[in-house]
Every structure is written in C-alpha cells, then in structure tokens.
Design a protein around this motif. Structure first.
Motif, short mmCIF file in Angstrom:
data_model
loop_
_atom_site.label_atom_id
_atom_site.label_comp_id
_atom_site.label_asym_id
_atom_site.label_seq_id
_atom_site.Cartn_x
_atom_site.Cartn_y
_atom_site.Cartn_z
N ARG A 197 0.83 -1.21 0.00
CA ARG A 197 0.00 0.00 0.00
C ARG A 197 0.86 1.26 0.00
O ARG A 197 0.58 2.22 -0.71
CB ARG A 197 -0.95 -0.01 1.20
CG ARG A 197 -2.15 -0.93 1.01
CD ARG A 197 -3.27 -0.63 1.98
NE ARG A 197 -2.91 -0.81 3.36
CZ ARG A 197 -3.07 -1.94 4.05
NH1 ARG A 197 -3.56 -3.00 3.44
NH2 ARG A 197 -2.73 -2.01 5.32
N LYS A 213 2.36 1.86 -3.42
CA LYS A 213 1.37 2.43 -4.33
C LYS A 213 1.17 3.91 -4.05
O LYS A 213 1.05 4.72 -4.98
CB LYS A 213 0.05 1.67 -4.21
CG LYS A 213 0.11 0.29 -4.83
CD LYS A 213 -1.18 -0.47 -4.63
CE LYS A 213 -1.04 -1.88 -5.20
NZ LYS A 213 -2.25 -2.67 -4.98
N LYS A 244 1.94 7.10 -6.55
CA LYS A 244 0.92 8.11 -6.83
C LYS A 244 1.47 9.52 -6.55
O LYS A 244 1.32 10.42 -7.37
CB LYS A 244 -0.31 7.84 -5.96
CG LYS A 244 -1.46 8.80 -6.17
CD LYS A 244 -2.68 8.42 -5.36
CE LYS A 244 -2.46 8.82 -3.91
NZ LYS A 244 -3.66 8.60 -3.06
#
Length: 86
Positions: free
Chosen positions: A32, A35, A39
């Motif tokens: 997580r 990611k 981003k």
C-alpha cells in the motif's frame, strides 16, 4: 497424463502460523505504501513519495523478521533440515 501426489499435511503450529500471518500483513502494508509513493511521485510530490517509500521499507523489514521467526518456529517444531546431497 495426470500425476497424483500424496502430501502429508500437518497443521502449522500456532507460533509459526502467527509469524506467517504477521509477515503477510506487513507485506500488504508495504504494498500500500509503495502504491502511495508511486501516486505521489507521479503528482510531483517527491517528499511525500519518499516518506511512503521509507514506510514501505520499514514494513518490509518487519515482514522479513517475522518470516525468519516463522522459519525458526518450524525448525523448533519439526527438527533441523537434512543437509543437501553433494
């Protein structure tokens, strides 16, 4: 052609299973954060991206610790592995 294998399946002792579960949880947290880092990097927020990358690395380290502890628990419960044939 189908090959049928008979595998003796035993219940993993609770201590080892707990470490496996903790390792999996930390890997999920690391994923997580990676990611999130991607981003933020794409958005040009490099400081925030670095922060998430650093957190991901910490979760990875914790996951590896639990993986090692799970391996130790297996050895304690099932004995030492036989040396590989030369």
């Amino acid at each position: 052609m189908f090959i049928s294998l008979s595998i003796k399946c035993e219940v993993i002792p609770k201590k080892a299973a707990e470490h496996h579960n903790k390792a999996a949880e930390h890997h999920e947290h690391a994923a997580r954060h990676h990611k999130e880092a991607a981003k933020h990097h794409e958005a040009g927020k490099h400081e925030t991206a670095a922060h998430h990358a650093h957190l991901a690395r910490g979760h990875h380290e914790h996951a590896m610790h639990h993986a090692g502890e799970a391996a130790k628990a297996h050895i304690e419960d099932h004995g030492k592995a036989k040396p590989a044939a030369a």
